[in-house]
Design a protein around this motif. Sequence first.
Motif, PDB file in Angstrom:
ATOM      1  N   MET A 120       0.829  -1.189   0.000  1.00  0.00           N
ATOM      2  CA  MET A 120       0.000   0.000   0.000  1.00  0.00           C
ATOM      3  C   MET A 120       0.873   1.253   0.000  1.00  0.00           C
ATOM      4  N   LEU A 121       1.853   1.281   0.885  1.00  0.00           N
ATOM      5  CA  LEU A 121       2.745   2.432   0.966  1.00  0.00           C
ATOM      6  C   LEU A 121       3.546   2.584  -0.318  1.00  0.00           C
ATOM      7  N   LEU A 122       3.991   1.463  -0.882  1.00  0.00           N
ATOM      8  CA  LEU A 122       4.755   1.530  -2.127  1.00  0.00           C
ATOM      9  C   LEU A 122       3.882   1.991  -3.290  1.00  0.00           C
ATOM     10  N   GLN A 123       2.609   1.631  -3.296  1.00  0.00           N
ATOM     11  CA  GLN A 123       1.699   2.123  -4.339  1.00  0.00           C
ATOM     12  C   GLN A 123       1.533   3.630  -4.230  1.00  0.00           C
ATOM     13  N   ILE A 124       1.387   4.125  -3.025  1.00  0.00           N
ATOM     14  CA  ILE A 124       1.242   5.571  -2.816  1.00  0.00           C
ATOM     15  C   ILE A 124       2.509   6.291  -3.240  1.00  0.00           C
ATOM     16  N   SER A 172      15.430  17.458 -15.298  1.00  0.00           N
ATOM     17  CA  SER A 172      14.490  17.354 -14.179  1.00  0.00           C
ATOM     18  C   SER A 172      13.399  16.331 -14.475  1.00  0.00           C
ATOM     19  N   ILE A 173      12.886  16.344 -15.711  1.00  0.00           N
ATOM     20  CA  ILE A 173      11.868  15.361 -16.116  1.00  0.00           C
ATOM     21  C   ILE A 173      12.459  13.959 -16.089  1.00  0.00           C
ATOM     22  N   ALA A 174      13.667  13.797 -16.602  1.00  0.00           N
ATOM     23  CA  ALA A 174      14.318  12.483 -16.625  1.00  0.00           C
ATOM     24  C   ALA A 174      14.549  11.967 -15.208  1.00  0.00           C
ATOM     25  N   ALA A 175      14.964  12.861 -14.304  1.00  0.00           N
ATOM     26  CA  ALA A 175      15.186  12.447 -12.913  1.00  0.00           C
ATOM     27  C   ALA A 175      13.880  12.020 -12.259  1.00  0.00           C
ATOM     28  N   ALA A 176      12.817  12.773 -12.487  1.00  0.00           N
ATOM     29  CA  ALA A 176      11.513  12.412 -11.917  1.00  0.00           C
ATOM     30  C   ALA A 176      11.025  11.095 -12.495  1.00  0.00           C
ATOM     31  N   ALA A 177      11.234  10.878 -13.810  1.00  0.00           N
ATOM     32  CA  ALA A 177      10.824   9.617 -14.436  1.00  0.00           C
ATOM     33  C   ALA A 177      11.643   8.454 -13.882  1.00  0.00           C
ATOM     34  N   SER A 178      12.912   8.676 -13.628  1.00  0.00           N
ATOM     35  CA  SER A 178      13.759   7.619 -13.043  1.00  0.00           C
ATOM     36  C   SER A 178      13.308   7.261 -11.636  1.00  0.00           C
ATOM     37  N   LYS A 179      12.963   8.270 -10.864  1.00  0.00           N
ATOM     38  CA  LYS A 179      12.465   8.004  -9.508  1.00  0.00           C
ATOM     39  C   LYS A 179      11.159   7.222  -9.558  1.00  0.00           C
ATOM     40  N   MET A 180      10.291   7.579 -10.510  1.00  0.00           N
ATOM     41  CA  MET A 180       9.027   6.863 -10.641  1.00  0.00           C
ATOM     42  C   MET A 180       9.284   5.408 -11.054  1.00  0.00           C
ATOM     43  N   SER A 181      10.202   5.206 -11.980  1.00  0.00           N
ATOM     44  CA  SER A 181      10.542   3.856 -12.418  1.00  0.00           C
ATOM     45  C   SER A 181      11.132   3.044 -11.268  1.00  0.00           C
ATOM     46  N   ALA A 182      11.981   3.660 -10.472  1.00  0.00           N
ATOM     47  CA  ALA A 182      12.559   2.971  -9.317  1.00  0.00           C
ATOM     48  C   ALA A 182      11.480   2.611  -8.300  1.00  0.00           C
ATOM     49  N   SER A 183      10.543   3.510  -8.112  1.00  0.00           N
ATOM     50  CA  SER A 183       9.448   3.243  -7.183  1.00  0.00           C
ATOM     51  C   SER A 183       8.572   2.093  -7.680  1.00  0.00           C
ATOM     52  N   GLU A 184       8.302   2.073  -8.991  1.00  0.00           N
ATOM     53  CA  GLU A 184       7.522   0.972  -9.569  1.00  0.00           C
ATOM     54  C   GLU A 184       8.267  -0.353  -9.430  1.00  0.00           C
ATOM     55  N   THR A 185       9.579  -0.313  -9.634  1.00  0.00           N
ATOM     56  CA  THR A 185      10.395  -1.526  -9.491  1.00  0.00           C
ATOM     57  C   THR A 185      10.376  -2.014  -8.050  1.00  0.00           C
ATOM     58  N   ASP A 186      10.498  -1.095  -7.102  1.00  0.00           N
ATOM     59  CA  ASP A 186      10.424  -1.479  -5.685  1.00  0.00           C
ATOM     60  C   ASP A 186       9.088  -2.133  -5.368  1.00  0.00           C
ATOM     61  N   ARG A 193       7.084  -3.742  -7.511  1.00  0.00           N
ATOM     62  CA  ARG A 193       7.040  -5.081  -8.110  1.00  0.00           C
ATOM     63  C   ARG A 193       7.896  -6.068  -7.334  1.00  0.00           C
ATOM     64  N   LEU A 194       9.065  -5.631  -6.886  1.00  0.00           N
ATOM     65  CA  LEU A 194       9.934  -6.513  -6.095  1.00  0.00           C
ATOM     66  C   LEU A 194       9.265  -6.930  -4.789  1.00  0.00           C
ATOM     67  N   LYS A 195       8.598  -5.973  -4.148  1.00  0.00           N
ATOM     68  CA  LYS A 195       7.917  -6.293  -2.882  1.00  0.00           C
ATOM     69  C   LYS A 195       6.754  -7.253  -3.129  1.00  0.00           C
ATOM     70  N   VAL A 196       6.011  -7.047  -4.204  1.00  0.00           N
ATOM     71  CA  VAL A 196       4.906  -7.957  -4.532  1.00  0.00           C
ATOM     72  C   VAL A 196       5.447  -9.355  -4.793  1.00  0.00           C
ATOM     73  N   ASN A 197       6.548  -9.439  -5.555  1.00  0.00           N
ATOM     74  CA  ASN A 197       7.148 -10.751  -5.831  1.00  0.00           C
ATOM     75  C   ASN A 197       7.662 -11.410  -4.556  1.00  0.00           C
ATOM     76  N   GLU A 198       8.248 -10.618  -3.676  1.00  0.00           N
ATOM     77  CA  GLU A 198       8.740 -11.158  -2.402  1.00  0.00           C
ATOM     78  C   GLU A 198       7.588 -11.699  -1.554  1.00  0.00           C
ATOM     79  N   LEU A 199       6.502 -10.946  -1.491  1.00  0.00           N
ATOM     80  CA  LEU A 199       5.343 -11.391  -0.716  1.00  0.00           C
ATOM     81  C   LEU A 199       4.716 -12.635  -1.333  1.00  0.00           C
ATOM     82  N   ALA A 200       4.677 -12.699  -2.661  1.00  0.00           N
ATOM     83  CA  ALA A 200       4.133 -13.883  -3.329  1.00  0.00           C
ATOM     84  C   ALA A 200       5.010 -15.101  -3.061  1.00  0.00           C
TER      85      ALA A 200
END
Length: 181
Positions: free
Chosen positions: A1-5, A66-80, A82-89
Amino acid sequence: MLLQIQTQIEAQNVNIAREQTKSQWAFEASYGYRQDAQNGASRADFVSLGVQVDLPFFNKSRQEASIAAAASKMSASETDFRLKVNELAANAEVLKSRLSALSERKALYETALIGETQQLSEAELTAYTTDTGDISDVVNANLKQVQVQDDLLKIDIERARTLASLAYLYLPTHAHFSNKE
């Protein structure tokens, strides 16, 4: 939930960075009332109008970074996420496997071992009462019966822990808050 937010926040940060690349306009209007001068002379009120334009042409490389940095942070957050979902599964699969093995052990204890130790205990007691057995054999048989029942209880406890862990993983998060209301 926190990672989705966190992922949603990062997506909004990308939108904000993109919005900052657009030109910005501001319109201002004000009215000023002026009191008469101290010598009694009348002073005129005034009105002012203003237009402000911010054209972001000269800092384009900084805005793109600035846009690239924000997009990278968003991608890293999405990866985190997915990793947490896979770990929980993966944790859930391990717990399901453990529960299955514990259920098999419990069935073995209930169908075979408890009956066998009880029969052994009764046979040793019968042998002792007919003077063909030794008291130590009766005690050992009874101890074995208690040990099997103790092992069965430990299996039940471990099954309950595993079920609680699975319930934690599978129940919706709002179920945890319903007790507080």
